[in-house]
Design an enzyme around this catalytic site. Structure first.
Site, PDB file in Angstrom:
ATOM      1  N   ASN A  94      40.306  48.806  37.738  1.00  0.00           N
ATOM      2  CA  ASN A  94      39.609  47.588  37.318  1.00  0.00           C
ATOM      3  C   ASN A  94      38.261  47.597  38.024  1.00  0.00           C
ATOM      4  O   ASN A  94      38.184  47.325  39.218  1.00  0.00           O
ATOM      5  CB  ASN A  94      40.448  46.365  37.723  1.00  0.00           C
ATOM      6  N   TRP A  95      37.233  47.930  37.263  1.00  0.00           N
ATOM      7  CA  TRP A  95      35.905  48.046  37.880  1.00  0.00           C
ATOM      8  C   TRP A  95      35.245  46.699  38.146  1.00  0.00           C
ATOM      9  O   TRP A  95      34.237  46.618  38.822  1.00  0.00           O
ATOM     10  CB  TRP A  95      34.993  48.927  37.003  1.00  0.00           C
ATOM     11  N   LYS A  96      35.788  45.631  37.569  1.00  0.00           N
ATOM     12  CA  LYS A  96      35.192  44.294  37.742  1.00  0.00           C
ATOM     13  C   LYS A  96      33.721  44.327  37.330  1.00  0.00           C
ATOM     14  O   LYS A  96      33.377  45.035  36.397  1.00  0.00           O
ATOM     15  CB  LYS A  96      35.388  43.803  39.186  1.00  0.00           C
ATOM     16  N   HIS A 118      43.249  37.932  34.817  1.00  0.00           N
ATOM     17  CA  HIS A 118      43.040  38.303  36.226  1.00  0.00           C
ATOM     18  C   HIS A 118      42.804  37.030  37.047  1.00  0.00           C
ATOM     19  O   HIS A 118      42.186  36.080  36.564  1.00  0.00           O
ATOM     20  CB  HIS A 118      41.841  39.251  36.332  1.00  0.00           C
ATOM     21  N   GLU A 141      40.784  36.338  39.252  1.00  0.00           N
ATOM     22  CA  GLU A 141      39.373  35.960  39.385  1.00  0.00           C
ATOM     23  C   GLU A 141      38.929  35.131  38.182  1.00  0.00           C
ATOM     24  O   GLU A 141      38.124  34.211  38.313  1.00  0.00           O
ATOM     25  CB  GLU A 141      38.506  37.218  39.557  1.00  0.00           C
ATOM     26  N   GLU A 149      49.613  40.627  41.180  1.00  0.00           N
ATOM     27  CA  GLU A 149      48.494  40.725  42.114  1.00  0.00           C
ATOM     28  C   GLU A 149      48.432  39.471  42.986  1.00  0.00           C
ATOM     29  O   GLU A 149      47.861  38.450  42.564  1.00  0.00           O
ATOM     30  CB  GLU A 149      47.181  40.862  41.341  1.00  0.00           C
ATOM     31  N   GLY A 200      41.095  42.615  47.218  1.00  0.00           N
ATOM     32  CA  GLY A 200      39.802  42.837  47.851  1.00  0.00           C
ATOM     33  C   GLY A 200      39.759  42.479  49.320  1.00  0.00           C
ATOM     34  O   GLY A 200      38.684  42.382  49.914  1.00  0.00           O
ATOM     35  N   SER A 254      44.491  45.575  46.945  1.00  0.00           N
ATOM     36  CA  SER A 254      44.224  46.495  48.067  1.00  0.00           C
ATOM     37  C   SER A 254      45.055  47.776  48.017  1.00  0.00           C
ATOM     38  O   SER A 254      45.461  48.293  49.062  1.00  0.00           O
ATOM     39  CB  SER A 254      44.394  45.777  49.401  1.00  0.00           C
ATOM     40  N   GLY A 286      41.451  47.903  42.115  1.00  0.00           N
ATOM     41  CA  GLY A 286      40.080  47.415  42.041  1.00  0.00           C
ATOM     42  C   GLY A 286      39.123  48.353  42.769  1.00  0.00           C
ATOM     43  O   GLY A 286      38.736  49.401  42.255  1.00  0.00           O
TER      44      GLY A 286
HETATM   45  P1  PGA Z   1      41.476  45.474  44.845  1.00  0.00           P
HETATM   46  O1  PGA Z   1      41.481  44.643  43.458  1.00  0.00           O
HETATM   47  O2  PGA Z   1      42.224  46.754  44.585  1.00  0.00           O
HETATM   48  O3  PGA Z   1      40.013  45.707  45.140  1.00  0.00           O
HETATM   49  O4  PGA Z   1      42.150  44.632  45.872  1.00  0.00           O
HETATM   50  C1  PGA Z   1      42.597  44.659  42.604  1.00  0.00           C
HETATM   51  C2  PGA Z   1      42.301  43.817  41.399  1.00  0.00           C
HETATM   52  O5  PGA Z   1      41.639  42.782  41.530  1.00  0.00           O
HETATM   53  O6  PGA Z   1      42.727  44.160  40.269  1.00  0.00           O
END
Ligand code: PGA
Length: 250
Positions: free
Chosen positions: A11-13, A97, A99, A167, A173, A212, A233
């Site tokens: 997931n590149w966001k 997600h 976010e 998640e 993150g 993470s 991520g």
């Molecule tokens: P992260 O993000 O691996 O940077 O913790 C995971 C995600 O948000 O899908």
């Protein structure tokens, strides 16, 4: 019966300009050289979907989007439909997600509508659920995530490929990860919730762990009960790190 292949999805966001396509090319080349056990996907910003899909065309690397609008088309300035993602070369899409649930108030009902839209467009949905730290500390984790999965994953997924991603919001993150026991407890509960609401279709869909995941912890997490892959991520932005996670599933 052979076990279903795990899914490792990046997931590149909101990261990645043109030069980042090189990382996707490296992943595609590496999995062509030595096919991994896991299905491998990169979900990238909408601006990169078409270029990435063209760049890795013919490889086993699945290209995905990170969100979609529930409708196929319409007066929705700035939004992108599943049909548009599919037209650009995507085969998968992340939905709900945390976010987006936090920043845009996406409800379970909207996530379910987006999931139906993904299926309509022929995209494999990866539906995210997860508890906040306050919810975990209040002992509500399983109630929250099982409630989310029942309300966010519509019955229409039966018969189509789909995945759920667990998640924990506080692990995204942050470098923090739950203990293996906490991951297993959540995944086992999610599996039961999926079977309860979907029947047979809920038995085989992979439940990814996300939050993470990195080369140093991937192997341990991936062998945990009911963990069918990972949603990655930060560590998916560099081909070397992402490939190390893909290999951890071999
Ligand atoms: P992260 O993000 O691996 O940077 O913790 C995971 C995600 O948000 O899908």
């Amino acid at each position: 019966m052979t076990a279903p292949r795990p899914l490792i999805a990046g997931n590149w966001k909101m990261y990645g300009l043109g030069p980042a396509l090189e990382e996707g090319l490296k992943v595609a080349a590496a999995i062509a050289d030595a096919p991994p056990r896991a299905r491998t996907a990169l979900c990238v910003p909408a601006t990169l979907v078409e270029r990435m899909a063209r760049a890795v065309a013919g490889s086993a690397l699945i290209v995905g989007g990170e969100d979609l609008h529930p409708e196929a088309s319409g007066a929705h300035t700035g939004d992108i439909s599943g049909e548009m993602l599919q037209d650009a070369g995507a085969r998968m899409v992340i939905i709900g997600h945390s976010e987006r649930r936090a920043a845009y108030g996406e409800s379970d009902a909207l996530v379910a509508a987006k999931t139906r839209a993904a299926l309509r467009a022929g995209l494999e949905p990866v539906i995210c659920v997860g508890e906040t730290l306050a919810e975990r500390e209040a002992g509500r984790t399983l109630d929250i995530i099982c409630g989310q999965v029942k309300a966010s994953v519509p019955a229409e997924v039966s018969g189509s490929a789909f995945a759920v991603a667990y998640e924990p919001v506080w692990a995204i993150g942050t470098g923090l990860t739950p203990t293996l026991a906490q991951i297993e407890e959540a995944h086992v509960a999610l599996r039961a919730a999926l079977v309860e609401s979907l029947g047979e279709a809920g038995r085989t869909a992979p439940i990814l762990y996300g939050g993470s995941v990195k080369p140093s912890n991937a192997a341990e997490i991936l062998q945990a009960r009911e963990v069918g892959g990972a949603l990655v991520g930060g560590a998916s932005l560099k081909a070397a790190d992402f490939l190390a996670i893909v290999r951890a599933a071999d």
